[in-house]
Write an enzyme that holds these catalytic residues in place. Structure first.
Site, mmCIF file in Angstrom:
data_model
loop_
_atom_site.group_PDB
_atom_site.id
_atom_site.type_symbol
_atom_site.label_atom_id
_atom_site.label_comp_id
_atom_site.label_asym_id
_atom_site.label_seq_id
_atom_site.Cartn_x
_atom_site.Cartn_y
_atom_site.Cartn_z
ATOM 1 N N ARG A 1 -54.216 26.082 -84.895
ATOM 2 C CA ARG A 1 -52.757 26.039 -85.155
ATOM 3 C C ARG A 1 -52.314 26.187 -86.544
ATOM 4 O O ARG A 1 -50.969 26.698 -86.904
ATOM 5 C CB ARG A 1 -52.205 24.691 -84.856
ATOM 6 C CG ARG A 1 -52.465 24.224 -83.049
ATOM 7 C CD ARG A 1 -51.108 23.420 -83.051
ATOM 8 N NE ARG A 1 -50.596 23.955 -81.583
ATOM 9 C CZ ARG A 1 -50.945 23.129 -80.598
ATOM 10 N NH1 ARG A 1 -51.843 22.058 -80.683
ATOM 11 N NH2 ARG A 1 -50.445 23.420 -79.304
ATOM 12 N N LYS B 1 -49.533 29.780 -69.620
ATOM 13 C CA LYS B 1 -50.660 29.967 -70.299
ATOM 14 C C LYS B 1 -51.927 29.526 -69.456
ATOM 15 O O LYS B 1 -53.054 30.061 -69.367
ATOM 16 C CB LYS B 1 -50.607 29.114 -71.623
ATOM 17 C CG LYS B 1 -51.754 29.779 -72.555
ATOM 18 C CD LYS B 1 -51.280 28.972 -74.106
ATOM 19 C CE LYS B 1 -51.085 27.611 -73.888
ATOM 20 N NZ LYS B 1 -51.466 26.699 -74.811
ATOM 21 N N ARG C 1 -39.112 22.458 -79.036
ATOM 22 C CA ARG C 1 -40.429 22.732 -78.486
ATOM 23 C C ARG C 1 -40.972 24.210 -78.824
ATOM 24 O O ARG C 1 -41.713 24.586 -79.388
ATOM 25 C CB ARG C 1 -40.713 22.298 -77.195
ATOM 26 C CG ARG C 1 -41.185 20.932 -77.346
ATOM 27 C CD ARG C 1 -40.936 20.242 -75.673
ATOM 28 N NE ARG C 1 -42.038 21.043 -74.820
ATOM 29 C CZ ARG C 1 -41.954 21.083 -73.528
ATOM 30 N NH1 ARG C 1 -40.876 20.595 -73.022
ATOM 31 N NH2 ARG C 1 -42.692 21.603 -72.746
ATOM 32 N N ARG D 1 -38.447 23.415 -63.966
ATOM 33 C CA ARG D 1 -39.639 22.729 -63.879
ATOM 34 C C ARG D 1 -39.180 21.236 -64.080
ATOM 35 O O ARG D 1 -39.452 20.391 -63.130
ATOM 36 C CB ARG D 1 -40.716 23.050 -64.967
ATOM 37 C CG ARG D 1 -41.908 22.464 -64.444
ATOM 38 C CD ARG D 1 -43.003 22.911 -65.380
ATOM 39 N NE ARG D 1 -42.940 22.312 -66.639
ATOM 40 C CZ ARG D 1 -43.956 22.682 -67.556
ATOM 41 N NH1 ARG D 1 -44.575 23.920 -67.631
ATOM 42 N NH2 ARG D 1 -43.929 22.189 -68.921
ATOM 43 N N ARG E 1 -41.219 15.349 -65.942
ATOM 44 C CA ARG E 1 -41.429 15.300 -67.355
ATOM 45 C C ARG E 1 -40.169 15.222 -68.263
ATOM 46 O O ARG E 1 -39.318 16.138 -68.058
ATOM 47 C CB ARG E 1 -42.247 16.382 -67.980
ATOM 48 C CG ARG E 1 -43.943 16.394 -67.616
ATOM 49 C CD ARG E 1 -44.666 17.694 -68.222
ATOM 50 N NE ARG E 1 -44.478 18.048 -69.441
ATOM 51 C CZ ARG E 1 -45.166 18.959 -70.239
ATOM 52 N NH1 ARG E 1 -46.072 19.551 -69.394
ATOM 53 N NH2 ARG E 1 -44.844 18.851 -71.388
#
Ligand code: IMP
Ligand code: MG
Length: 368
Positions: free
Chosen positions: A267, A192, A324, A306, A312
């Protein structure tokens, strides 16, 4: 198309249609009041033209009075209404017909009701040329209605925008600005951010990432930033109105933008409503919600990949990743419903090269 002050208006209701609807309500009023010698009570300034048409068509005896009340500035109701000024006759035991140009929120009507209930009138009814059902917030019955119209700002036939437009013999409505305001959605790992960076250059849009806006305001200790931080420090969510004010400030910083890409907001349906209200103040609205669609398994694979290099921790654990993604779909489905109802939802396949995906999103944007 006409211009009044800073705004442009387009033709909306012709003189013929106005005349036909005035004929219709006049017939009803004649039928109900011909032998009752009513007092027509015109509400200035807006109702002067409509009042004159109604009174010309009245076939019995009548008296006429004009009063002034209400204050209205710009394109939205201020909510404050004054008292009746200029009434120089007694309304005791009279049949009163209140003539309004337009009933919007109904605040004016509520004030009139209060005032007339304090007088000794035999009874009163209300006639209005225009009625906005979507804006109306009161329960009073509006007895005679010329035309029901959508919740657009109109001028002409007595109605004004900051003093101008009352002399127009047909009705115009505010022309929306040709902005492209996109709500960009994509599951974690869908690319995104990358797409937003490309699109903002290609279409001269301003990318507003809510996270960045928060960080900026807090870092620079703006009033809103400090306010937001006071909630965050207590472990509470920042209230929507604070977030919306921050977004409003971003819009104000970019008056020449072709539009905005909203990222991370809204949201919830309530936030989507709030965003729409904010944009309405700028005479525009959300144009499209664009959601990148990527298969769950592809996302999990991408994020795990990733995670090997990003460091992360939330990219390294498959259970966390799946959670998530699930949270994302919960939020998206609410907004998808919200924007789908308005015909503004566009799903775009988010698998392929950056250029391929940009190509698909561009197709949507070009069609808007
Ligand atoms: P209300 O009290 O919200 O029902 O609004 C009544 C007054 O607001 C009207 O008498 C008008 O003066 C003004 N108003 C509401 N909508 C419009 C509009 O679309 N154009 C111009 N004036 C409006
Ligand atoms: Mg008025």
């Amino acid at each position: 198309m006409i211009q009044l002050h800073d705004l442009r208006f387009e033709p909306f209701i012709s003189e013929e249609r106005l005349t036909a609807s005035i004929d219709k309500v006049s017939e009803q009023i004649n039928r109900d009041y011909k032998d009752k010698t009513p007092v027509f009570l015109g509400i200035l300034n807006g109702a002067f033209m409509f009042a004159s048409e109604i009174i010309k068509r009245f076939e019995g005896d009548c008296e006429v009075a004009f009063v002034k009340l209400g204050s209205y500035e710009g394109t939205s109701t201020t909510g404050k209404v004054d008292t009746m000024m200029g009434l120089n006759m007694s309304l005791d035991n009279r049949h009163v017909i209140v003539i309004e140009d337009i009933v919007d929120t109904g605040n004016t009507l509520a004030a009139i009701d209060l005032i007339l209930n304090g007088k000794n009138v035999a009874d009163y009814k209300t006639v209005t040329l225009f009625f906005k059902p979507e804006a109306y917030q009161k329960g009073y019955n509006v007895d005679y209605i010329g035309l029901e119209i959508p919740n657009d700002f109109i001028v002409g036939y007595g109605l004004d925008y900051n003093g101008l437009g009352r002399n127009l013999t047909q009705v115009y409505k505010l022309k929306k600005q040709d902005m492209k305001n996109l709500v960009l959605f994509g599951p974690p790992g869908a690319g995104k951010g990358t797409q937003a960076d490309v699109l903002k250059v290609k279409y001269n849009l301003v990318h507003i990432s809510t996270g960045d806006v928060f960080r900026y305001n807090i870092k620079n200790q703006t009033e809103l930033g400090l306010h937001a931080k006071s909630f965050m420090d207590k472990g509470q969510l920042v209230p929507d109105d604070v977030t919306i004010k921050m977004l409003g400030a971003e819009l104000d910083k970019n008056p020449a933008a072709n539009g905005f890409i909203f990222d991370g907001f809204p949201r919830t349906a309530a936030q989507a409503e709030a965003l729409s209200d904010l944009l309405a103040e700028k005479n525009t609205d959300v144009t499209a919600m664009i959601a990148l669609e990527v298969d769950d398994e592809v996302l999990v694979e991408r994020l795990l990949e990733r995670g090997k290099t990003s460091g992360r921790p939330d990219d390294a654990d498959e259970a966390i990743i799946r959670n998530r993604i699930e949270v994302y779909y919960d939020e998206t489905s609410i907004l998808k419903d919200f924007y789908e109802k308005q015909g503004k939802y566009y799903g775009v396949t988010g698998v392929g090269s950056i250029e391929e995906i940009t190509g698909r999103i561009s197709k949507v944007i070009d069609s808007l």
